[in-house]
Write a protein that holds these residues in place. Structure first.
Motif, PDB file in Angstrom:
ATOM      1  N   ASN A  48       0.833  -1.203   0.000  1.00 12.93           N
ATOM      2  CA  ASN A  48       0.000   0.000   0.000  1.00 12.93           C
ATOM      3  C   ASN A  48       0.864   1.248   0.000  1.00 12.93           C
ATOM      4  O   ASN A  48       0.620   2.193  -0.766  1.00 12.93           O
ATOM      5  CB  ASN A  48      -0.878  -0.012   1.255  1.00 12.93           C
ATOM      6  CG  ASN A  48      -2.331   0.149   0.904  1.00 12.93           C
ATOM      7  OD1 ASN A  48      -2.655   0.469  -0.233  1.00 12.93           O
ATOM      8  ND2 ASN A  48      -3.186  -0.061   1.860  1.00 12.93           N
ATOM      9  N   ASN A  66      -6.918   4.957  -9.451  1.00 13.24           N
ATOM     10  CA  ASN A  66      -5.530   4.649  -9.761  1.00 13.24           C
ATOM     11  C   ASN A  66      -5.320   3.136  -9.715  1.00 13.24           C
ATOM     12  O   ASN A  66      -5.429   2.535  -8.653  1.00 13.24           O
ATOM     13  CB  ASN A  66      -4.655   5.353  -8.718  1.00 13.24           C
ATOM     14  CG  ASN A  66      -3.202   5.258  -9.052  1.00 13.24           C
ATOM     15  OD1 ASN A  66      -2.826   4.520  -9.951  1.00 13.24           O
ATOM     16  ND2 ASN A  66      -2.389   5.978  -8.338  1.00 13.24           N
ATOM     17  N   ASP A  70      -4.829   0.512  -6.482  1.00 10.90           N
ATOM     18  CA  ASP A  70      -5.727  -0.632  -6.304  1.00 10.90           C
ATOM     19  C   ASP A  70      -4.939  -1.922  -6.161  1.00 10.90           C
ATOM     20  O   ASP A  70      -5.251  -2.767  -5.318  1.00 10.90           O
ATOM     21  CB  ASP A  70      -6.661  -0.747  -7.513  1.00 10.90           C
ATOM     22  CG  ASP A  70      -7.839   0.181  -7.379  1.00 10.90           C
ATOM     23  OD1 ASP A  70      -7.991   0.761  -6.299  1.00 10.90           O
ATOM     24  OD2 ASP A  70      -8.586   0.316  -8.355  1.00 10.90           O
ATOM     25  N   ARG A  73      -3.584  -2.141  -2.741  1.00  8.54           N
ATOM     26  CA  ARG A  73      -4.606  -2.536  -1.759  1.00  8.54           C
ATOM     27  C   ARG A  73      -4.881  -4.026  -1.843  1.00  8.54           C
ATOM     28  O   ARG A  73      -4.996  -4.717  -0.828  1.00  8.54           O
ATOM     29  CB  ARG A  73      -5.891  -1.760  -2.015  1.00  8.54           C
ATOM     30  CG  ARG A  73      -5.756  -0.295  -1.730  1.00  8.54           C
ATOM     31  CD  ARG A  73      -7.100   0.384  -1.703  1.00  8.54           C
ATOM     32  NE  ARG A  73      -6.912   1.816  -1.629  1.00  8.54           N
ATOM     33  CZ  ARG A  73      -7.099   2.628  -2.665  1.00  8.54           C
ATOM     34  NH1 ARG A  73      -7.505   2.165  -3.828  1.00  8.54           N
ATOM     35  NH2 ARG A  73      -6.890   3.910  -2.537  1.00  8.54           N
ATOM     36  N   PHE A  74      -4.975  -4.525  -3.076  1.00  5.88           N
ATOM     37  CA  PHE A  74      -5.227  -5.956  -3.297  1.00  5.88           C
ATOM     38  C   PHE A  74      -4.120  -6.778  -2.636  1.00  5.88           C
ATOM     39  O   PHE A  74      -4.395  -7.714  -1.871  1.00  5.88           O
ATOM     40  CB  PHE A  74      -5.265  -6.210  -4.809  1.00  5.88           C
ATOM     41  CG  PHE A  74      -5.749  -7.563  -5.208  1.00  5.88           C
ATOM     42  CD1 PHE A  74      -7.102  -7.812  -5.336  1.00  5.88           C
ATOM     43  CD2 PHE A  74      -4.855  -8.572  -5.469  1.00  5.88           C
ATOM     44  CE1 PHE A  74      -7.550  -9.054  -5.711  1.00  5.88           C
ATOM     45  CE2 PHE A  74      -5.303  -9.816  -5.843  1.00  5.88           C
ATOM     46  CZ  PHE A  74      -6.651 -10.052  -5.960  1.00  5.88           C
ATOM     47  N   SER A  77      -4.286  -6.651   1.283  1.00  7.23           N
ATOM     48  CA  SER A  77      -5.255  -7.513   1.960  1.00  7.23           C
ATOM     49  C   SER A  77      -4.904  -8.979   1.759  1.00  7.23           C
ATOM     50  O   SER A  77      -5.182  -9.798   2.624  1.00  7.23           O
ATOM     51  CB  SER A  77      -6.675  -7.206   1.509  1.00  7.23           C
ATOM     52  OG  SER A  77      -6.787  -7.305   0.135  1.00  7.23           O
ATOM     53  N   CYS A  78      -4.250  -9.320   0.641  1.00  7.35           N
ATOM     54  CA  CYS A  78      -3.766 -10.701   0.482  1.00  7.35           C
ATOM     55  C   CYS A  78      -2.754 -11.043   1.568  1.00  7.35           C
ATOM     56  O   CYS A  78      -2.817 -12.128   2.161  1.00  7.35           O
ATOM     57  CB  CYS A  78      -3.104 -10.871  -0.883  1.00  7.35           C
ATOM     58  SG  CYS A  78      -4.247 -11.245  -2.188  1.00  7.35           S
ATOM     59  N   ILE A  81      -4.472 -11.445   4.999  1.00  7.47           N
ATOM     60  CA  ILE A  81      -5.160 -12.726   5.164  1.00  7.47           C
ATOM     61  C   ILE A  81      -4.136 -13.852   5.282  1.00  7.47           C
ATOM     62  O   ILE A  81      -4.365 -14.838   5.983  1.00  7.47           O
ATOM     63  CB  ILE A  81      -6.168 -12.968   4.012  1.00  7.47           C
ATOM     64  CG1 ILE A  81      -7.258 -13.939   4.445  1.00  7.47           C
ATOM     65  CG2 ILE A  81      -5.517 -13.526   2.793  1.00  7.47           C
ATOM     66  CD1 ILE A  81      -8.305 -13.369   5.293  1.00  7.47           C
ATOM     67  N   THR A  82      -2.957 -13.688   4.655  1.00  4.59           N
ATOM     68  CA  THR A  82      -1.892 -14.671   4.824  1.00  4.59           C
ATOM     69  C   THR A  82      -1.471 -14.757   6.287  1.00  4.59           C
ATOM     70  O   THR A  82      -1.305 -15.844   6.826  1.00  4.59           O
ATOM     71  CB  THR A  82      -0.688 -14.287   3.959  1.00  4.59           C
ATOM     72  OG1 THR A  82      -1.095 -14.273   2.609  1.00  4.59           O
ATOM     73  CG2 THR A  82       0.448 -15.259   4.141  1.00  4.59           C
ATOM     74  N   LEU A  86      -1.963 -18.396   7.880  1.00  3.43           N
ATOM     75  CA  LEU A  86      -0.777 -19.247   8.018  1.00  3.43           C
ATOM     76  C   LEU A  86      -0.751 -20.021   9.333  1.00  3.43           C
ATOM     77  O   LEU A  86      -0.554 -21.250   9.318  1.00  3.43           O
ATOM     78  CB  LEU A  86       0.475 -18.392   7.839  1.00  3.43           C
ATOM     79  CG  LEU A  86       1.786 -19.148   7.791  1.00  3.43           C
ATOM     80  CD1 LEU A  86       1.844 -19.997   6.532  1.00  3.43           C
ATOM     81  CD2 LEU A  86       2.946 -18.185   7.797  1.00  3.43           C
ATOM     82  N   VAL A  89      -3.338 -22.785   9.190  1.00  3.10           N
ATOM     83  CA  VAL A  89      -2.944 -23.893   8.329  1.00  3.10           C
ATOM     84  C   VAL A  89      -1.905 -24.764   9.026  1.00  3.10           C
ATOM     85  O   VAL A  89      -1.985 -25.999   9.024  1.00  3.10           O
ATOM     86  CB  VAL A  89      -2.401 -23.349   6.990  1.00  3.10           C
ATOM     87  CG1 VAL A  89      -1.704 -24.439   6.207  1.00  3.10           C
ATOM     88  CG2 VAL A  89      -3.523 -22.756   6.176  1.00  3.10           C
TER      89      VAL A  89
ATOM     90  N   TRP B  46      -5.430 -19.745   0.390  1.00  2.00           N
ATOM     91  CA  TRP B  46      -5.033 -20.362   1.655  1.00  2.00           C
ATOM     92  C   TRP B  46      -5.878 -21.585   1.979  1.00  2.00           C
ATOM     93  O   TRP B  46      -5.376 -22.516   2.600  1.00  2.00           O
ATOM     94  CB  TRP B  46      -5.046 -19.349   2.797  1.00  2.00           C
ATOM     95  CG  TRP B  46      -3.749 -18.635   2.819  1.00  2.00           C
ATOM     96  CD1 TRP B  46      -3.517 -17.361   2.421  1.00  2.00           C
ATOM     97  CD2 TRP B  46      -2.474 -19.176   3.189  1.00  2.00           C
ATOM     98  NE1 TRP B  46      -2.179 -17.082   2.532  1.00  2.00           N
ATOM     99  CE2 TRP B  46      -1.523 -18.164   2.996  1.00  2.00           C
ATOM    100  CE3 TRP B  46      -2.056 -20.417   3.667  1.00  2.00           C
ATOM    101  CZ2 TRP B  46      -0.173 -18.351   3.261  1.00  2.00           C
ATOM    102  CZ3 TRP B  46      -0.710 -20.596   3.937  1.00  2.00           C
ATOM    103  CH2 TRP B  46       0.213 -19.578   3.731  1.00  2.00           C
ATOM    104  N   ASP B  50      -4.094 -25.001   2.527  1.00  2.00           N
ATOM    105  CA  ASP B  50      -4.340 -25.762   3.742  1.00  2.00           C
ATOM    106  C   ASP B  50      -4.500 -27.240   3.413  1.00  2.00           C
ATOM    107  O   ASP B  50      -3.886 -28.105   4.046  1.00  2.00           O
ATOM    108  CB  ASP B  50      -5.593 -25.220   4.422  1.00  2.00           C
ATOM    109  CG  ASP B  50      -5.915 -25.962   5.697  1.00  2.00           C
ATOM    110  OD1 ASP B  50      -4.989 -26.207   6.470  1.00  2.00           O
ATOM    111  OD2 ASP B  50      -7.091 -26.292   5.900  1.00  2.00           O
TER     112      ASP B  50
END
Lengths: 129, 190
Positions: A48, A66, A70, A73-74, A77-78, A81-82, A86, A89, B46, B50
Motif C-alpha cells: 500500500n 488509480n 488498487d 490494496r489488493f 489484503s492478500c 489474510i496470509t 498461516l 494452516v 489459503w 491448507d
C-alpha cells in the motif's frame, strides 16, 4: 502534545505485547515457524505504501481511480489474510500447537492494529497542521 | 405549496431506509471493494494450500498405522486454481471503460478493437468457469467416485478455492466501476 505522546506510548506497549505473544508462541513449543506471522504483518502495509506513491501521473489526477493503488490494496489484503491463515494452516497440519496458532494470530493482530492505528493517528495529525 | 425536496433519488425502485453513506467506511466504496477482493483471493488460495499442506503431512489411518496414505494432492489438483487465477488476471487486465464506450466515442471504425477486447474478456471468463468446472470434476472423479471419504476435504477445498477466486473477480470488477465519494455514480455498470 501530551495526548499524542500518550498515544505513542500506548501503541508501543501494544506492539511490544504483540511481539511478546508471537515470540512466546514460538519459544514455548520450540518451534519457530510462527515467527513468519510477525514478518507477514510487518510487511503487510508495505505494498500500500509503495503503490500509493506511483501512478499519479495520469490525467485523471485523483487517486481513487488509480490502478496501481488498487493493486497495492489488493496485495495488502492478500498479505493480511496470509498472516491470519498461516498459523491456522500450520495448526491444522499439526505442525504447531493450536494454542501457539491462537497466540500468534492475536499477537499478529495486535502488531498490525498498532501499525494501522499509528498511521491513522499520524495522518490526522498531518491534516490538522 | 411545493412538496419538500425528496431525500432520495426518485428513480430508485427500492428505498433503503438505512443510510450507508453515514458510515465513513462505506464512502470509500472503491477501496473497500478492492480490499474485500484481495481478502477473498488470499482466502481462496489459503484454503487450497491448507489442503495441500494437510496432504503433505497426512498420517496413515489410525486403524492401520503401517499403511501408506492412499491419496495425495498432486499437480492435477492445482490446475483448476491456476486456470481460475489466470482468468481473474485476464478479466481484470481488460480496460472495461473501452468496452462500455463502444457505442459512443469508439465509432464503427474501431469495431475490430472492441471485438478483440470482448474476445479477451470471453477468454478470461472461460478460464474462470473452466477452473470452477475443473475443480468440481476433480472432486467427483478423484475423491467421490473412488470413495476416498476421509479425503473429501481436499476436493471441497479445491471447489471452495475456485468459487472464492470467482467471487474475488466479481467484487474487483464491481469495485473498479465504482468511485469513492461520488454520489452520482453509485450505479454499478456491468
Amino acid at each position: 502534545m501530551a495526548a499524542g505522546l500518550k498515544t505513542v506510548i500506548l501503541l508501543s506497549f501494544v506492539l511490544a505485547i504483540g511481539f511478546l505473544l508471537i515470540i512466546l508462541s514460538c519459544a514455548l513449543w520450540q518451534n519457530w515457524l510462527p515467527l513468519i506471522v510477525a514478518l507477514t504483518f510487518v510487511l503487510a502495509p508495505l505494498p500500500n505504501a509503495i503503490f500509493s506513491h506511483c501512478g499519479n501521473s495520469d490525467d485523471f489526477g485523483s487517486s481513487d481511480t488509480n490502478p496501481a493503488a488498487d493493486f497495492g490494496r489488493f496485495l495488502t489484503s492478500c498479505v493480511v489474510i496470509t498472516g491470519f491463515a498461516l498459523p491456522l494452516v500450520l495448526a491444522h497440519a499439526e505442525v504447531i500447537h493450536p494454542t501457539a496458532s491462537a497466540m500468534s494470530i492475536v499477537g499478529g493482530g495486535l502488531v498490525y492494529g498498532t501499525i494501522l492505528a499509528y498511521s491513522a493517528v499520524f495522518k490526522t495529525d498531518s491534516e490538522e497542521f | 405549496m411545493s412538496l419538500p425536496r425528496s431525500q432520495y433519488d426518485p428513480r430508485r425502485v427500492c428505498v433503503i431506509p438505512f443510510n450507508f453513506e453515514s458510515i465513513p467506511i462505506f464512502r470509500k466504496k472503491r477501496s473497500l471493494g478492492v480490499y474485500v477482493s484481495g481478502l477473498l483471493f488470499g482466502l481462496a488460495h489459503w484454503i487450497f494450500l491448507d489442503a495441500a499442506v494437510l496432504s503433505a503431512h497426512a498420517h496413515p489411518p489410525p486403524d492401520a498405522p503401517y499403511d501408506t496414505v492412499p491419496i495425495h494432492i498432486t499437480f492435477l489438483d492445482w490446475i483448476p486454481g491456476i486456470c481460475s487465477t489466470l482468468g481473474l488476471l485476464i478479466v481484470n487486465l481488460v480496460n472495461k471503460e473501452q468496452l462500455i464506450g463502444e457505442g459512443g466515442s469508439f465509432g464503427s471504425g474501431e469495431g475490430g478493437f472492441v471485438w478483440r477486447v470482448r474476445l479477451f474478456l470471453f477468454f478470461g471468463f472461460a478460464l474462470m468457469a473452466g477452473g470452477l468446472a475443473g475443480s468440481v470434476c476433480v472432486l467427483v472423479l478423484k475423491y467421490i467416485v473412488p470413495q476416498f471419504d476421509d479425503y473429501l476435504y481436499y476436493g471441497y477445498a479445491n471447489v471452495a478455492q475456485n468459487v472464492l477466486v470467482m467471487l474475488s473477480a466479481i467484487v474487483l470488477w464491481i469495485a473498479q466501476n465504482t468511485h469513492d465519494d461520488d454520489e452520482y455514480n453509485y450505479q454499478l455498470t456491468l
